[in-house]
Design an enzyme around this catalytic site. Structure first.
Site, PDB file in Angstrom:
ATOM      1  N   HIS A 145       0.817  -1.221   0.000  1.00  0.00           N
ATOM      2  CA  HIS A 145       0.000   0.000   0.000  1.00  0.00           C
ATOM      3  C   HIS A 145       0.852   1.272   0.000  1.00  0.00           C
ATOM      4  O   HIS A 145       0.374   2.336   0.361  1.00  0.00           O
ATOM      5  CB  HIS A 145      -0.965  -0.005   1.200  1.00  0.00           C
ATOM      6  CG  HIS A 145      -2.056  -1.030   1.087  1.00  0.00           C
ATOM      7  ND1 HIS A 145      -2.897  -1.377   2.125  1.00  0.00           N
ATOM      8  CD2 HIS A 145      -2.458  -1.794   0.031  1.00  0.00           C
ATOM      9  CE1 HIS A 145      -3.760  -2.304   1.721  1.00  0.00           C
ATOM     10  NE2 HIS A 145      -3.503  -2.580   0.458  1.00  0.00           N
TER      11      HIS A 145
ATOM     12  N   CYS B  77       5.493  11.332  -8.029  1.00  0.00           N
ATOM     13  CA  CYS B  77       4.993  12.304  -9.006  1.00  0.00           C
ATOM     14  C   CYS B  77       3.934  11.632  -9.862  1.00  0.00           C
ATOM     15  O   CYS B  77       4.211  10.636 -10.532  1.00  0.00           O
ATOM     16  CB  CYS B  77       6.134  12.813  -9.883  1.00  0.00           C
ATOM     17  SG  CYS B  77       5.525  13.941 -11.164  1.00  0.00           S
TER      18      CYS B  77
ATOM     19  N   CYS C 235       5.113  11.954 -13.789  1.00  0.00           N
ATOM     20  CA  CYS C 235       6.197  11.191 -14.425  1.00  0.00           C
ATOM     21  C   CYS C 235       6.559   9.910 -13.690  1.00  0.00           C
ATOM     22  O   CYS C 235       7.396   9.139 -14.161  1.00  0.00           O
ATOM     23  CB  CYS C 235       7.434  12.066 -14.612  1.00  0.00           C
ATOM     24  SG  CYS C 235       8.385  12.359 -13.087  1.00  0.00           S
TER      25      CYS C 235
ATOM     26  N   CYS D 139       7.907  18.312  -8.603  1.00  0.00           N
ATOM     27  CA  CYS D 139       8.605  17.031  -8.699  1.00  0.00           C
ATOM     28  C   CYS D 139      10.093  17.307  -8.916  1.00  0.00           C
ATOM     29  O   CYS D 139      10.455  18.087  -9.801  1.00  0.00           O
ATOM     30  CB  CYS D 139       8.030  16.226  -9.860  1.00  0.00           C
ATOM     31  SG  CYS D 139       9.053  14.805 -10.310  1.00  0.00           S
TER      32      CYS D 139
ATOM     33  N   THR E 101      -4.234  -7.696  11.071  1.00  0.00           N
ATOM     34  CA  THR E 101      -5.026  -7.126   9.975  1.00  0.00           C
ATOM     35  C   THR E 101      -6.465  -7.604  10.079  1.00  0.00           C
ATOM     36  O   THR E 101      -6.722  -8.762  10.408  1.00  0.00           O
ATOM     37  CB  THR E 101      -4.398  -7.445   8.590  1.00  0.00           C
ATOM     38  OG1 THR E 101      -5.266  -6.940   7.570  1.00  0.00           O
ATOM     39  CG2 THR E 101      -4.162  -8.928   8.382  1.00  0.00           C
TER      40      THR E 101
HETATM   41  N1  APR Z   1      -1.970  -6.713  18.304  1.00  0.00           N
HETATM   42  C1  APR Z   1      -2.514  -7.473  17.314  1.00  0.00           C
HETATM   43  N2  APR Z   1      -3.578  -7.080  16.595  1.00  0.00           N
HETATM   44  C2  APR Z   1      -4.111  -5.883  16.883  1.00  0.00           C
HETATM   45  C3  APR Z   1      -3.603  -5.034  17.889  1.00  0.00           C
HETATM   46  C4  APR Z   1      -2.479  -5.510  18.639  1.00  0.00           C
HETATM   47  N3  APR Z   1      -1.923  -4.798  19.619  1.00  0.00           N
HETATM   48  N4  APR Z   1      -4.360  -3.906  17.945  1.00  0.00           N
HETATM   49  C5  APR Z   1      -5.285  -4.043  16.986  1.00  0.00           C
HETATM   50  N5  APR Z   1      -5.164  -5.236  16.354  1.00  0.00           N
HETATM   51  C6  APR Z   1      -5.956  -5.782  15.239  1.00  0.00           C
HETATM   52  C7  APR Z   1      -7.410  -5.372  15.272  1.00  0.00           C
HETATM   53  O1  APR Z   1      -8.141  -6.327  16.022  1.00  0.00           O
HETATM   54  C8  APR Z   1      -7.763  -5.417  13.782  1.00  0.00           C
HETATM   55  O2  APR Z   1      -8.251  -6.707  13.418  1.00  0.00           O
HETATM   56  O3  APR Z   1      -5.414  -5.250  14.058  1.00  0.00           O
HETATM   57  C9  APR Z   1      -6.436  -5.154  13.078  1.00  0.00           C
HETATM   58  C10 APR Z   1      -6.321  -3.790  12.423  1.00  0.00           C
HETATM   59  O4  APR Z   1      -7.254  -3.701  11.400  1.00  0.00           O
HETATM   60  P1  APR Z   1      -7.375  -2.412  10.460  1.00  0.00           P
HETATM   61  O5  APR Z   1      -7.383  -1.190  11.316  1.00  0.00           O
HETATM   62  O6  APR Z   1      -8.533  -2.640   9.570  1.00  0.00           O
HETATM   63  O7  APR Z   1      -6.012  -2.392   9.646  1.00  0.00           O
HETATM   64  P2  APR Z   1      -5.579  -3.168   8.317  1.00  0.00           P
HETATM   65  O8  APR Z   1      -6.171  -4.538   8.296  1.00  0.00           O
HETATM   66  O9  APR Z   1      -4.118  -3.042   8.230  1.00  0.00           O
HETATM   67  O10 APR Z   1      -6.246  -2.286   7.187  1.00  0.00           O
HETATM   68  C11 APR Z   1      -6.014  -2.636   5.856  1.00  0.00           C
HETATM   69  O11 APR Z   1      -7.119  -0.676   5.006  1.00  0.00           O
HETATM   70  O12 APR Z   1      -7.395   1.571   5.500  1.00  0.00           O
HETATM   71  C12 APR Z   1      -6.835   0.671   4.617  1.00  0.00           C
HETATM   72  O13 APR Z   1      -4.974   0.821   3.232  1.00  0.00           O
HETATM   73  C13 APR Z   1      -5.356   0.814   4.576  1.00  0.00           C
HETATM   74  O14 APR Z   1      -3.587  -0.805   4.745  1.00  0.00           O
HETATM   75  C14 APR Z   1      -4.858  -0.429   5.273  1.00  0.00           C
HETATM   76  C15 APR Z   1      -5.936  -1.439   4.948  1.00  0.00           C
END
Ligand code: APR
Length: 228
Positions: free
Chosen positions: A105, A113, A116, A132, A172
């Site tokens: 990401h 830029c 370009c 740029c 995530t």
């Molecule tokens: N340890 C482990 N997990 C954790 C912790 C922690 N201390 N704190 C929060 N989490 C978990 C939450 O439970 C959640 O499931 O991390 C996750 C974070 O989720 P998001 O905030 O949705 O982040 P992410 O999955 O990286 O988002 C994906 O969305 O906004 C866009 O492009 C952006 O890269 C990002 C993408």
């Protein structure tokens, strides 16, 4: 063993960087569609630059935590081939000692830029009137993949997933594709899949194993099992 690791905002939470999907649905008091889409940038480039300038300032003050450091330790183990893919735009994996991190990401530490395609080291403050350094056009933007844009390095990631023996998703929420679909691609290639997350994610049921807890605890434990 070929190991592919996907990280998200949760791994940097204990370093003090906000995750995106907080309970109020806002990201640092902004709606995602107001700061993280190409439309938002066209509508209000000052606001969007300002938002990422703040993210950059916070990221620079943050320190990598034990989870970032543990993944660097795993990456340095000669018995494994580790591909570390992150959705995060901070550089805490690098500062925690990892090399070759794939930022699908984009990242806060480069400018891009739009005219370009040139990239350069981002200054602390970027703005819509910057030129740029390569073509001098006023077309600079944060080097961030916004909603509706195609993530970077997808071919390289797909190739690593095809070879994976083990896939782990760390911190995530599993809400954003294509990253949220990597678990299926890895499983189809025969990999064992494990989720390391504080809460259940949108994709938990797809994983072979789920470990719950803060990243600074569960990730070092998991790495110890692999590194010995
Ligand atoms: N340890 C482990 N997990 C954790 C912790 C922690 N201390 N704190 C929060 N989490 C978990 C939450 O439970 C959640 O499931 O991390 C996750 C974070 O989720 P998001 O905030 O949705 O982040 P992410 O999955 O990286 O988002 C994906 O969305 O906004 C866009 O492009 C952006 O890269 C990002 C993408």
């Amino acid at each position: 063993m070929n190991i592919v690791i996907l990280t998200g905002a949760g791994i940097s939470a204990e370093s003090g960087l906000a995750t995106f999907r907080a309970s109020d649905g806002l990201w640092e008091e902004h709606r995602i569609e107001d700061v993280a889409t190409p439309q938002a940038f066209r509508r209000n480039p000052v606001l969007v630059h300002e938002f990422y300038n703040q993210r950059r300032a916070k990221a620079r003050l943050a320190r990598p935590n034990a989870a970032h450091q543990a993944l660097a330790r795993l990456g340095a183990d000669p018995r494994h081939r580790v591909t570390l893919v992150t959705q995060n735009v901070d550089d805490l994996h690098e500062r925690g000692g990892s090399t070759g991190v794939i930022h699908m990401h984009g990242g806060l530490e480069t400018g891009l830029c739009a005219a370009c395609g040139h990239r350069w080291e981002a200054p602390a403050i970027m703005g819509p009137y910057d030129r740029c350094p390569a073509c001098a056009r006023q077309a600079t933007r944060p080097d961030i993949v916004w909603f509706g844009e195609i993530p970077y390095h997808m071919e390289e990631i797909a190739a690593a997933l095809e070879q994976a023996d083990l896939f782990a998703a760390v911190g995530t929420s599993g809400n954003v594709y294509p990253a949220a679909g990597f678990v299926e691609l890895a499983a189809a290639a025969g990999a064992r899949t494990v989720e390391l997350n504080l809460d259940a994610s949108a994709r938990t049921s797809v994983f072979d194993e789920a470990r719950r807890g803060p990243a600074t605890q569960v990730v070092p434990q998991w790495v110890d099992e692999l590194v010995g």
